[in-house]
Design an enzyme around this catalytic site. Structure first.
Site: not given
Ligand code: NAP
Length: 321
Positions: A135, A138-139
């Site tokens: 992701c 997200c990261d």
């Protein structure tokens, strides 16, 4: 709520489940939505959604899902933020278990979606969350000014690469063929980027690093040659698997685990039935990515969620509910 009986239970709360919830709620079926810990589905880990009609300037995935949920709630859908742990479709009313609680319903709509596929390497598992990610949204921000790798050749891989270029110093997309599967517009954007390059005909043999990702060992599939490439992060974007393990042995699934619906069902299940979202158990309907391995878009999931709700409503009516 424990032991409660409803006309309709919806399992899953991505675009398909929430649209089914909205339609069922507006049909006065007071649906109970078992939204799960992954409520919102894959859009919760998506950045800008540019192709959902009605949002000309794009919308963030989580914002879109919050709007869907609010709209379903407005008409009386209720939610349980926990995973369904078991189902019994052997008789009606159907039963859905959530931990120790068992809920019953005349009709069930399954919209449990799909999740990211992994490469299946031990090193990938070991370094998951330590530089291996599925992701970018997200990261990505953890990888400022680092060299990054993205594995895959579809829209997901290119979307990840395009998103990550705002953080990365440079990016290599590792693809097992010499042609991308991604749509032309995404390909053009990636090709135009001076940060993104491509490693063709190659797979990841091993993710390198002890405690965090330091690179990857790539195998050229044409020559067999192994090459180590340094990188601070590796993003796996090679497609998805349906979240259907709960229904194994209970519903007809295809070989990849997708729930089979409508005309796809084997002929012994009423081929004359008008319900396109029906599963192999009468009264159980399915929609969204747990069914669809072709389109997998928020808008198509949403559309089939609407269909499942209308099918459930008409079927319930035909049964006198
Ligand atoms: P996908 O289209 O199935 O692509 C998966 C990619 O990963 C393919 O290029 C495939 O290679 C590769 N791959 C699969 N297994 C692999 C393995 N074990 N090792 C190495 N490579 C592997 O999946 P997706 O990209 O997630 O897209 C799914 C659907 O969502 C598509 O319909 C896509 O259009 C849509 N989508 C749209 C957007 C957008 O429009 N913004 C964004 C994301 C996804 P091969 O090509 O050789 O099969």
């Amino acid at each position: 709520m424990e032991g409660e009986h409803r006309k309709v239970i919806i399992i899953g709360a991505g675009p398909a489940g929430l649209t089914a919830a909205l339609y069922s709620a507006r049909a006065n079926l007071s649906p109970l939505v078992i939204e799960g810990f992954d409520a919102g589905g894959q859009l919760m880990i998506t950045s800008d959604v540019e192709n959902y009609p009605g949002f000309p300037d794009g919308v963030m995935g989580p914002d879109l899902m919050a709007l869907f949920r609010k709209q379903a709630e407005r008409f009386g859908a209720t939610f349980i933020t926990d995973d369904a742990s078991g189902v019994d479709f052997s008789e009606r009313p159907f039963k859905v278990q959530v931990r120790k609680d068992v809920f019953s319903a005349e009709a069930v709509i399954i919209a449990t979606g799909a999740k990211a596929k992994m490469l299946g390497l031990t090193s990938e598992q070991r370094l998951l969350g330590r530089g291996v990610s599925t992701c970018a949204t997200c990261d990505g921000a953890f990888f400022k000014n680092q060299d990054l790798l993205v594995v895959g050749g579809g829209d997901s891989a290119i979307e990840e690469a395009l998103f990550l270029q705002r953080f990365a110093s440079k990016l290599s997309v590792i693809h097992r063929r010499d042609q991308l599967r991604a749509s032309k517009i995404m390909q053009d954007r990636a090709m135009a980027s001076d940060k993104i390059s491509f490693v063709w005909n190659s797979t990841v043999d091993e993710v390198l690093g002890d405690h965090k990702v330091e690179g990857a060992r790539l195998r050229n599939l044409q020559t067999g040659e192994l090459t180590d490439i340094p990188a601070g992060g590796l993003f796996v974007a090679i497609g998805h698997t349906p979240n259907s393990s709960l229904f194994q042995g209970k519903l007809q699934l295809d070989p990849a685990g997708y729930i089979v619906v409508g005309k796809g069902l084997s002929a012994d299940w009423d081929p004359e039935s008008p319900y396109e979202t029906r599963t192999s158990v009468e009264g159980v309907f399915a929609a969204g990515d747990v069914v669809d391995h072709t389109y997998r878009q928020a808008i198509t999931a949403s559309g089939t969620g609407c269909m499942a709700s209308i099918d459930a409503e008409r079927w319930l009516e035909s049964k006198g509910h």
